[in-house]
Design a protein around this motif. Structure first.
Motif, PDB file in Angstrom:
ATOM      1  N   UNK A 830       0.849  -1.179   0.000  1.00 43.00           N
ATOM      2  CA  UNK A 830       0.000   0.000   0.000  1.00 43.00           C
ATOM      3  C   UNK A 830       0.885   1.230   0.000  1.00 43.00           C
ATOM      4  N   UNK A 831       0.587   2.127  -0.907  1.00 46.71           N
ATOM      5  CA  UNK A 831       1.461   3.285  -1.069  1.00 46.71           C
ATOM      6  C   UNK A 831       0.667   4.550  -0.763  1.00 46.71           C
ATOM      7  N   UNK A 832       1.165   5.325   0.189  1.00 48.97           N
ATOM      8  CA  UNK A 832       0.476   6.595   0.458  1.00 48.97           C
ATOM      9  C   UNK A 832       0.708   7.581  -0.687  1.00 48.97           C
ATOM     10  N   UNK A 867       8.447   7.322  -5.427  1.00 45.11           N
ATOM     11  CA  UNK A 867       9.764   7.430  -4.783  1.00 45.11           C
ATOM     12  C   UNK A 867       9.863   6.338  -3.742  1.00 45.11           C
ATOM     13  N   UNK A 868      11.074   6.102  -3.321  1.00 45.98           N
ATOM     14  CA  UNK A 868      11.247   5.161  -2.224  1.00 45.98           C
ATOM     15  C   UNK A 868      11.787   5.956  -1.037  1.00 45.98           C
ATOM     16  N   UNK A 869      11.057   5.929   0.060  1.00 44.78           N
ATOM     17  CA  UNK A 869      11.479   6.657   1.253  1.00 44.78           C
ATOM     18  C   UNK A 869      11.562   5.656   2.394  1.00 44.78           C
ATOM     19  N   UNK A 875       4.016   7.848  -3.200  1.00 45.31           N
ATOM     20  CA  UNK A 875       3.641   8.422  -4.492  1.00 45.31           C
ATOM     21  C   UNK A 875       3.451   9.924  -4.397  1.00 45.31           C
ATOM     22  N   UNK A 876       4.011  10.636  -5.347  1.00 47.20           N
ATOM     23  CA  UNK A 876       3.799  12.083  -5.425  1.00 47.20           C
ATOM     24  C   UNK A 876       2.803  12.328  -6.553  1.00 47.20           C
TER      25      UNK A 876
END
Lengths: 944, 157
Positions: A830-832, A867-869, A875-876
């Motif tokens: 899940x990607x914010x 991006x990977x943080x 996600x931007x």
């Protein structure tokens, strides 16, 4: 006058035959060197030289006779085991071959055998002959020969597996003597009594063909022989012994070529007798005449039955030979006249193909088989024929298309007939030009042998698929490239025995050649088990010569590096040898192969060898193409160049072409593919609707680009026709073809078109990063790749793409909510999602959600930069993408709001530079806030 | 005795032109021309001549005639070049093959424009009109000059 013509014809025939035989001899010598005692090879070489000697004596070429005579003497001693072949001797004999070839050529051009008596060569040969006494005599028995070979030749000792023939597929069987054409043969029996052994397997279609040819040829000779024998009864002085000799010699040669022992023995006995008669050592008499007649009958039976005689017949056979031998020694006292062989004895069918014909002939021994006839035809005649048939095909196409509009049954029927006949005629015609690849390969063993000798390497050649057929013109075209590649493999690829031993390999390198048909194409594979291609060496050389950039070098894998050897000006030989390493090599090979519609690839395994794969069309004239339309015209793109087709409809199509510096690009699997608009390049009007975009991804010389056409039509096999000299300057066309409707279509030259469009130089500058989706250009230190998006009120915001992992479009329906946090599923997680406006301060207070959703309402898909943080994807969300540009990221102005670092100029417009760090900070805080929950309750949805 | 030549004559605009008949392979009415994009204007395109590709030559352009629509030229004369290539010269109408005595021949009149004069070997004074003989050799040369020039320009660009 007639005599002169006759003579000329005889000389011509002699030359053609001798030159052909010499080519074969080259190979036999190479084979012989590896197996120096092989009786069969020796006999075969001896026979060839002997027959050249005999004929040139007859024709009066004294110098040539002298040379061949000297050679023959040495060969005779070798054959009889009185001499042992050594390298020096082999080299001298090979020199003799070259000399003979040279002399034959001199005869061809001047009609005489030249002025040079080649006395040094003759002397050397005589010297060898005189060493005879110093060597132990050997028996002829092959078995013992093998034993002696072991003690005498270290090369053979080193490799326990016998190298049977240079052209042989290695069969894992017990040691066996070398033989030529062994691919067509079953393994030879080790039995000493090989008089009956029949080597060709008639079930093999190739062998069956060979046998038919053989039978036809032999019967022809025999007829000739019989004819010449006839006047014997009336006037024995009038017999043309030379003619008789030639005829019987022909049979002998045929028999030995396919290793038909009984026939060979018989014919050679007859030959001796005739020779004795010719040389007036003995005089003709009734017994001789009778014996000769009996021989003719015997020979016929033998030919018809391919040497598989019933025991009884064989006994007669043996008796006959005995008698012949006695007669030729001048002994007239023959005990009993031989009973003519009863050839009607029914035979057991040992081999199907051979004996079905044999059986029918058996019943009527007097009549000859209708022989398969062969004629020599001028190649130009065939070429012309093929051209005419090509035109007939086109005319046929026109007629069939035209008659579609008619209802007349008769006409339609006739047309269908015409259609079928034309197709068959075309196929048959093409077949006339097909030749086995062995015609080219036959030269290779000698090349390799000489090369290996001079480089002090040990190389064996392993060939398979010698019978693979391809068009004569193609064979001509690949001859040089193939030889070059073989030379390369031996010179660069295979290491010296010392190095090989050190690397734990067999000191003897193997060069293997394979040819086969697959999918309507011919594949030729050349591989060696040498050192392979040293990637670093190539890279350094390429960098040194500025053929590639550092960045490109970094991104390349082994195989890509290996491809560099096809670039012009790259040679890695540490020193230039006289064989290879001058830097003009593989690029020429590649160009030559591509010129004939072929394709060459390399598989490189450092330390284990390299493999070259050549892919060729079956014929030169017909190539598969993809037809496309641009403007109102059709163009053909060769299939070898076309890699992928892309069709985009509607919105997708409208947006898929993006601009980089004014150059159109398309994103193909995340890589930017430069595009060439065919309409634009060729100044054609664009007709297709704006919405649909059709791209052919093409590749030529490592340049891959997308060719945008108005319409992709279909695949067609076309006949390539050359364009006028006047149109040669237009490099974007490779030729023209005539379509079914009679109109002409141009064939595009993909490499030429690239050059014209300038993609060539561009793609070298713009290395495409494999994993990212950006195009890096390092002209300017500060130049960066950035995404330009629309900000809320039509402004431009630039986002640096340096750390972006992926750019993906999501559907609005994919958005899920966890509290206020927007989420999407991405890569099983899940990607914010963080909106660009989350960190970019709004100029006016507008409710954020409202803005976002309103934006997505009319657009179902929205772009997200991923991006990977801290190991999590974030996600931007960006609004509408305007462009991807490479621009100077130097800040030229201050910004009026938070979230932007400053303003820069892109594409001549003021653009706010997005503060990516602010985004990372926010992303980090969101990711971190998720972290504890995730560890606490894995698998659950994440509350926020 | 006077020598004579066989000349294939044709009309192009208001010009009455001729070519040495031995160069002419055939005449045809085929006007299915495939244009070759980017080719110089003297080359109208390529045509299918019974399975061979021939190059259609725009004579108007070569002779610097007033620009006319090419497709108005409905007839064409097929000639062979030295390299055994085929060229289709696009003309208005093929007239005839005439046997003309050399005594009627005269070198080109000064009034002809310089471009054209290079291509015209001379004029035959016939009863009704003047027949201009095209020098096929200079014709080939001119075409190849133009095509090469075009190529060089492209390299510079």
């Amino acid at each position: 006058m007639d005599d002169m013509d006759d003579m000329r014809e005889i000389i011509q025939e002699f030359l053609a035959e001798s030159l052909e035989n010499l080519d074969q001899l080259d190979n036999e010598f190479v084979a012989l060197e590896e197996n120096p005692t092989d009786h069969e090879i020796l006999s075969s070489i001896f026979r060839t030289i002997h027959s050249i000697k005999g004929t040139c004596g007859f024709l009066g070429f004294e110098k040539l006779e002298k040379v061949t005579h000297a050679g023959e003497d040495v060969l005779g001693l070798l054959r009889d085991g009185k001499l042992m072949l050594n390298t020096e001797m082999a080299s001298t004999l090979l020199t003799m071959l070259d000399t003979v070839r040279e002399m034959l050529k001199t005869i061809e051009s001047t009609g005489t055998d030249g002025d040079d008596p080649h006395s040094t060569l003759v002397e050397k040969l005589v010297e060898f002959k005189n060493t005879e006494n110093t060597q132990p005599a050997e028996t002829k028995e092959p078995v013992t020969e093998e034993a002696s070979a072991d003690t005498e030749t270290p090369a053979e000792k080193a490799s326990p597996e016998p190298t049977d023939d240079t052209q042989t597929v290695k069969e894992a069987t017990a040691p066996k003597p070398a033989k030529k054409k062994s691919k067509k043969k079953t393994a030879k029996t080790t039995s000493k009594d090989n008089t009956k052994t029949f080597q060709l397997d008639p079930k093999d279609p190739h062998a069956a063909e060979t046998l038919r040819v053989f039978q036809a040829e032999c019967l022809e000779h025999l007829q000739e022989f019989e004819k010449r024998l006839k006047p014997q009864a009336a006037n024995s002085n009038a017999i043309d012994y030379a003619g008789l000799f030639r005829a019987i010699h022909g049979i002998n040669a045929c028999a030995s070529r396919i290793e038909l022992k009984p026939l060979e023995k018989l014919s050679s006995a007859v030959e001796n007798l005739i020779a004795a008669l010719r040389d007036e050592e003995i005089t003709n008499n009734a017994t001789i005449a009778e014996t000769l007649n009996a021989s003719v009958t015997s020979l016929k039976t033998s030919i018809d039955n391919l040497g598989n005689l019933p025991d009884e017949a064989e006994k007669n056979h043996a008796k006959l030979i005995e008698r012949l031998n006695l007669l030729s020694l001048g002994e007239n006292a023959v005990p009993e006249p031989p009973a003519p062989e009863k050839s009607s004895t029914p035979q057991e069918s040992k081999n199907d193909a051979g004996n079905t014909t044999a059986a029918t002939i058996d019943s009527k021994p007097g009549t000859s088989t209708p022989p398969v006839e062969y004629i020599r035809v001028d190649v130009n005649l065939l070429d012309n024929l093929v051209n005419l048939v090509g035109e007939l095909v086109l005319a046929r196409n026109q007629i069939t298309q035209y008659t579609k509009n008619f209802q007349d049954r008769m006409l339609l029927g006739a047309c269908q007939n015409l259609n079928l006949i034309t197709s068959e005629l075309q196929q048959a015609c093409m077949k006339t030009r097909m030749q086995p690849i062995s015609t080219v390969w036959n030269k290779i063993p000698r090349v390799v042998r000489d090369l290996a000798k001079s480089a002090k390497k040990q190389v064996t050649i392993d060939m398979s698929g010698k019978d693979t057929e391809l068009d004569k013109s193609l064979l001509e075209a690949i001859k040089d490239p193939l030889t070059h590649m073989v030379r390369n493999s031996v010179d660069h690829g295979i290491e010296t025995p010392e190095k090989r031993t050190a690397a734990g390999k067999n000191p003897e390198g193997t060069l293997s050649l394979r040819a086969y048909h697959e999918g309507g194409q011919v594949f030729i594979v050349i591989s060696d088990d040498g050192a392979g291609i040293d990637s670093n060496k190539i890279l350094n050389k390429a960098l040194e010569k500025k053929l590639i950039t550092e960045d490109q070098a970094k991104a390349m894998n082994d195989n890509e590096i290996a491809q560099l050897i096809f670039m012009a000006g790259l040679s890695t030989a540490e020193k230039v040898t006289n064989i290879s390493g001058r830097g003009v090599g593989m690029d020429v090979v590649k160009t030559n192969i591509e010129k004939i519609g072929g394709y060459v690839n390399i598989i490189n395994k450092p330390g284990q060898g390299s493999t070259f794969i050549i892919q060729l069309p079956l014929t030169l004239a017909i190539i598969p193409t993809l037809m496309v339309r641009s403007g109102e015209q059709n163009f053909a793109i060769p299939q070898v160049n076309a890699h992928k087709l892309i069709r985009m409809k509607g919105d997708q199509g409208k947006n898929c072409i993006e601009m980089v510096h004014g150059a159109p690009v398309y994103r193909l699997h995340g890589n930017l593919l430069p595009l060439v608009l065919l309409n634009e390049q060729l100044d054609l009007e664009k007709i297709a609707s704006e919405k649909s975009v059709q791209i052919v991804v093409v590749q030529a010389n490592h340049n891959r680009y997308g060719l945008v056409v108005d319409e992709i039509l279909d695949n067609q096999e076309i006949v390539v026709k050359p364009l006028s000299e006047y149109l040669k300057p237009l490099s974007m066309y490779a030729g023209a073809t005539i379509l079914g409707d009679g109109s002409v279509a141009l064939i595009l030259d993909i490499a030429g078109l690239a050059q014209h469009a300038g993609v060539l130089s561009e793609s070298l500058q713009h290395a495409v990063d494999k994993d990212g989706n950006e195009l890096e250009i390092h002209n300017n230190e500060n130049e960066r790749t950035m995404l330009i998006v629309k900000s809320e009120f039509g402004g431009r915001v630039a986002i640096l793409l340096d750390d972006v992992i992926h750019l993906k479009k999501f559907h609005v329906n994919e958005i899920e909510f966890a509290g206020h946090q927007r989420l999407v599923q991405y890569r099983n997680g899940i990607m914010p999602l963080i909106s660009i406006s989350a960190t970019l301060e709004e100029r006016r207070k507008t409710p954020r959600e409202e803005l976002d959703t309103s934006k997505h309402k009319d657009k179902q898909l929205f772009p997200v930069l991923i991006y990977k943080v801290n190991g999590h994807y974030v996600g931007l969300e960006v609004g509408e993408i305007i462009d991807i540009v490479n621009a100077d990221a130097t800040i030229t102005g201050v910004t009026s709001r938070k979230g932007a670092i400053g303003t820069i100029v892109t594409q001549g417009q003021v653009t706010e530079l997005f503060d990516i760090n602010a985004f990372f900070e926010l992303a980090e805080s969101i990711v971190n806030s998720q972290e504890p929950n995730r560890t606490a309750a894995p698998g659950e949805s994440l509350p926020l | 005795m006077n020598q004579s030549k066989q000349i294939c004559t044709f009309y192009l605009d208001n010009l009455y032109l001729g070519l040495v008949a031995e160069r002419v392979q055939e005449t045809s009415r085929n006007h299915n021309i495939t244009p070759v994009p980017l080719a110089p204007r003297v080359i109208s395109g390529v045509m299918n001549l019974r399975g061979r590709i021939s190059t259609a030559i725009n004579l108007d352009e070569l002779l610097s005639l007033e620009k006319q629509k090419e497709n108005q030229r409905t007839a064409n004369i097929v000639i062979r070049t030295e390299n055994n290539e085929l060229l289709n010269l696009l003309v208005d109408r093929v007239d005839d093959i005439l046997e003309i005595e050399d005594q009627h021949f005269e070198y080109p009149p000064e009034t002809l424009s310089s471009e054209v004069r290079g291509l015209i070997q001379g004029a035959y004074k016939l009863e009704k009109n003047l027949l201009l003989l095209i020098d096929h050799k200079s014709l080939f040369k001119r075409i190849s000059q133009i095509t090469k020039l075009k190529n060089q320009k492209e390299i510079i660009h």
